[in-house]
Design a protein around this motif. Structure first.
Motif, PDB file in Angstrom:
ATOM      1  N   GLU A  21      29.455  45.574  47.933  1.00 38.19           N
ATOM      2  CA  GLU A  21      29.067  46.901  48.025  1.00 38.19           C
ATOM      3  C   GLU A  21      27.533  47.212  48.032  1.00 38.19           C
ATOM      4  O   GLU A  21      27.006  47.981  48.965  1.00 38.19           O
ATOM      5  CB  GLU A  21      29.380  47.726  46.813  1.00 38.19           C
ATOM      6  N   SER A  71      29.150  49.334  51.344  1.00 36.76           N
ATOM      7  CA  SER A  71      30.344  49.955  51.209  1.00 36.76           C
ATOM      8  C   SER A  71      30.290  51.200  52.228  1.00 36.76           C
ATOM      9  O   SER A  71      31.201  51.554  52.835  1.00 36.76           O
ATOM     10  CB  SER A  71      30.648  50.316  49.740  1.00 36.76           C
ATOM     11  N   ARG A  72      29.094  51.696  52.365  1.00 35.15           N
ATOM     12  CA  ARG A  72      29.035  52.858  52.947  1.00 35.15           C
ATOM     13  C   ARG A  72      28.640  52.634  54.697  1.00 35.15           C
ATOM     14  O   ARG A  72      29.176  53.437  55.328  1.00 35.15           O
ATOM     15  CB  ARG A  72      27.881  53.995  52.575  1.00 35.15           C
ATOM     16  N   TRP A  85      32.233  50.677  57.186  1.00 37.23           N
ATOM     17  CA  TRP A  85      32.432  51.776  58.097  1.00 37.23           C
ATOM     18  C   TRP A  85      32.301  51.285  59.434  1.00 37.23           C
ATOM     19  O   TRP A  85      32.996  51.330  60.372  1.00 37.23           O
ATOM     20  CB  TRP A  85      31.461  53.065  57.748  1.00 37.23           C
TER      21      TRP A  85
END
Ligand SMILES: CSC[C@H]1O[C@H](OP(=O)(O)O)[C@H](O)[C@@H]1O
Length: 351
Positions: A193, A201-202, A206
């Motif tokens: 993360e 994670s972001r 993605w």
């Protein structure tokens, strides 16, 4: 120029304007900022609208174009005396990624060649575009060099975000992962993360989802168990600054992964273009490590997650000594066991 992932372009210069994808909003919202002044670019770098060592360098290059254009438009032939404040603000926006000042130094070299009574903007804009496009080409080259090392059945853990969002496009460590996956060399990909900004994670999860590449997310603290259970055989990361001896500054948590990897017999690869190498520093002890606000640790998505008044120590990079690194991959090729001093062999003209 090879086409990158258009929908993931963090930086665009179009219609004589600079557009930055606001990475603070990803993955839930895709919003671009339009910037007209160098100080706005400096603020965007500082506030992590744009982040990632190569992307920071590219953004700073376009920030320098905005500075020169503003000075030439308002001051005419006296433009040289009116760019220093803007250059200084760009230079000071983030201290660790050497790509930023590498790009500004190249812009200054170009400005020194401008004859009197000549518009400087076309020259610096052409250079900024070259820096941008060359980064993408370099990433594809590093993808090949890195994948050549991985062999078959690679089970990979990557840290932070090193993809199209951190570069001009395609990515450094994530570029190696993309290339190896396309070649069929990858069995599984894990992304941690990466607290506190959650680039893993972001952003990484993605990006890979956009590519249709399966990825499993994990808490940073689970990486040791992942290796203890022999679920990975490679850790592949990027870099913000590599010193002449091969020490690597990268996102906080990288050093922990390198120590765990050494203990568990997992191989460790660093992927970065030569614009990330700082030949003026002989060891990682000399690298300035950015400290950011405590609120980045004590809040999450705007919500307080710690008792009021609690302090926090928030260095956003750490230094991995070269003896913990199995391979450093650049656009000129890969150096295996870089502790044996091979980095300079790729760049013989460096002093
Ligand atoms: C392609 S290298 C990107 C590099 O930059 C990241 O830091 P930040 O998100 O704070 O700019 C991280 O260290 C990545 O490895």
């Amino acid at each position: 120029m090879k086409q990158t992932h258009d929908n993931l372009r963090p930086i665009r210069w179009e219609n004589d304007q600079l557009y930055l994808l606001d990475q603070r909003k990803l993955p839930f919202s895709r919003e671009e900022l339009v910037l007209h002044h160098a100080h706005e670019v400096a603020a965007a770098i500082r506030d992590m609208v744009v982040r990632g060592a190569p992307a920071i360098g590219i953004a700073a290059a376009y920030g320098a174009v905005l500075a020169v254009r503003q000075a030439y438009t308002t001051q005419g032939q006296h433009w040289r005396e009116h760019i220093e404040t803007d250059f200084a603000q760009l230079s000071a926006s983030r201290p660790t990624a050497v790509n930023l000042n590498w790009a500004l130094a190249r812009m200054r070299e170009a400005l020194a060649t401008i004859p009197p009574n000549t518009d400087p903007v076309p020259t610096v804009l052409q250079l900024a575009d070259q820096i941008h496009h060359r980064d993408i080409t370099d990433n594809y080259a590093m993808g090949e060099f890195g994948a050549d090392i991985l062999g078959e059945g690679a089970c990979i853990l990557t840290h932070c975000n090193t993809g199209s969002l951190a570069t001009g496009g395609y990515g450094t460590a994530l570029g190696v992962i993309r290339t190896a996956y396309r070649r069929g060399q990858v069995s599984v990909i894990f992304a941690d993360e990466t607290r506190p900004w959650l680039q893993g994670s972001r952003l990484t999860a993605w990006e890979l989802q956009q590519d249709g590449i399966p990825v499993t997310l994990l808490p940073d603290s689970a990486a040791g168990s992942l290796m203890q259970q022999k679920k990975i055989n490679w850790v592949i990361v990027g870099a913000d600054r590599i010193t002449a001896n091969g020490d690597v500054a990268n996102k906080i948590g990288t050093y922990s992964l390198a120590v765990l990897a050494k203990y568990h017999g997992v191989r460790f690869m660093v992927v970065a273009p030569s614009s990330t190498i700082d030949w003026q520093r002989d060891s990682g002890a000399d690298i300035p490590i950015e400290q950011r606000a405590a609120e980045e640790v004590t809040t999450l998505a705007g919500q307080t997650i710690a008792p009021a008044g609690i302090g926090a120590w928030n260095p956003v990079f750490d230094v991995t000594p070269v003896n913990l690194i199995d391979a450093i991959v650049t656009e000129r090729g890969a150096v295996l066991e870089p502790c044996r001093g091979g980095l300079r062999q790729l760049f013989p003209h460096q002093n």
